[in-house]
Design an enzyme around this catalytic site. Structure first.
Site, PDB file in Angstrom:
ATOM      1  N   ASP A 170       0.827  -1.143  -0.113  1.00 20.44           N
ATOM      2  CA  ASP A 170       0.108   0.062   0.042  1.00 20.44           C
ATOM      3  C   ASP A 170       0.775   1.150   0.044  1.00 20.44           C
ATOM      4  O   ASP A 170       0.184   2.399   0.256  1.00 20.44           O
ATOM      5  CB  ASP A 170      -1.086   0.142   1.031  1.00 20.44           C
ATOM      6  N   GLU A 217      13.890  -2.873  11.234  1.00 20.74           N
ATOM      7  CA  GLU A 217      14.894  -2.331  10.277  1.00 20.74           C
ATOM      8  C   GLU A 217      16.365  -2.509  10.894  1.00 20.74           C
ATOM      9  O   GLU A 217      17.244  -2.862  10.367  1.00 20.74           O
ATOM     10  CB  GLU A 217      14.436  -0.917   9.809  1.00 20.74           C
TER      11      GLU A 217
END
Length: 356
Positions: free
Chosen positions: A208, A294
């Site tokens: 998205d 991350e």
């Protein structure tokens, strides 16, 4: 006496007439049988002719089907050539490194819409391999159809998120980490299937997010680990590395947990595939603090935050935005259908990409 003789003559004539009638009937029947035999012979001959014609038609149909198959293949080749010529990106040659674009995805009201939109963006990108990993027990035909229609090289995988780590429909997006199992499945596929590859870039692209086609040009510039600004993320209009006059990274402007080793979004970086291959234990994990997916991954790859390569014109341009499709506002009955993944009518099934 006279009457008796007359009766005998009448009876004899009647008998002769009856015999003649029966003889005529027998002759008629014989002629009829002979006629039927002739018709049978004609019909048999006609059947043989039709059989030969049928065999000829089958052969002709088979040849036409083979021709259609060849034409379909040719159409795909021409379509690819046309798309290469009219692509919004500069043309690349066969030696240009591939981008391995990893997309975790899960069933929701907007899944089909999001993947369809993303497929049209990626279809303009040459030398891109789309790795889509579903959060499901099995591959779904809806996602498979989107991948097929994209005409991209692709890999379709599935990896189920453990129930204890799966968010409920009403949970906020940040409650639990998403895409952990799916990204790991893609990493394992890369390690197993691309072990001999010497070049390429791995990027984790949500279904998205919004991508300017220029971001893919930037990805191809990555030597080790590249980084760039991301729009609309972390409570800011733009999250970005801060550069010194010489172009090296000195800090990051993140305001959300800025002390993280890498205070950046998943959309902000790409790494060389050789790093993935040389660090097989570099995976994502549920057992890290919120916001550290991350950082943990990049640290396990042996990357230092200050020696990443700042791209996108030295981090002065934004080519990717962390947009999120708004969670669909549904009635209680619709939410129940969505949660149970059942009870849809034919049109709803088509809209959502589920079997009817």
């Amino acid at each position: 006496m006279i009457s008796s003789r007359i009766f005998e003559k009448w009876w004899l004539r009647a008998f002769v007439a009856l015999v003649i009638f029966f003889i005529w009937q027998i002759c008629y029947a014989i002629n009829k049988v002979q006629g039927l035999e002739e018709e049978k012979t004609v019909l048999q001959a006609t059947i043989e002719v039709l059989k030969r014609k049928s065999d000829m038609l089958r052969t002709e149909i088979h040849e036409k089907e083979r021709t259609l198959t060849r034409l379909d293949g040719r159409i795909e080749e021409i379509d690819t050539q046309i798309r290469d010529h009219i692509s919004l990106l500069p043309r690349v040659n066969r030696s240009t490194p591939f981008i391995y674009f990893v997309t975790p995805t899960h069933f929701r009201a907007a899944q089909k819409a999001d993947l369809t939109r993303l497929s049209y963006t990626l279809s303009h990108v040459p030398n891109l391999h789309w790795i889509v990993v579903e959060d499901s027990d099995s591959l779904t035909s809806s996602v498979a159809e989107i991948l097929k229609r994209s005409r991209l090289p692709y890999t379709h995988l599935n990896a189920r998120t453990p129930s204890a780590q799966k968010m409920k429909y009403t949970d906020p997006n940040w409650t639990l980490p998403r895409g952990v199992e799916q990204r790991n499945a893609a990493l394992l596929w890369i390690q197993n299937q691309l072990s001999g590859v010497g070049s390429g870039v791995v990027y984790f692209g949500d279904d998205d997010n919004t991508y300017d086609l220029k971001i893919f040009e930037e990805m191809r510039k990555v030597d080790n680990a590249g980084v760039w600004p991301v729009g609309i993320v972390g409570g800011m209009f733009v999250e970005t590395p801060v550069l010194a006059d010489n172009g090296s990274i000195i800090s990051f402007n993140s305001i959300w947990k800025p002390d993280r080793p890498f205070p950046i979004d998943m959309a902000a970086f790409a790494v060389n595939v050789t790093l993935i291959l040389s660090h097989p234990n570099a995976l994502f994990s549920f057992d890290v603090p919120r916001g550290y997916q991350e950082s943990t991954f990049l640290e396990n790859l042996g990357i230092d935050r200050f020696n990443m390569e700042p791209l996108a014109e030295k981090c002065t341009k934004v080519y990717v935005w962390h947009t999120r499709t708004e969670k669909s506002k549904l009635s209680k009955g619709m939410v129940e259908k969505l949660t149970k993944k059942t009870g849809f009518n034919e049109l709803e099934s088509h809209a959502l990409g589920v079997a009817y």
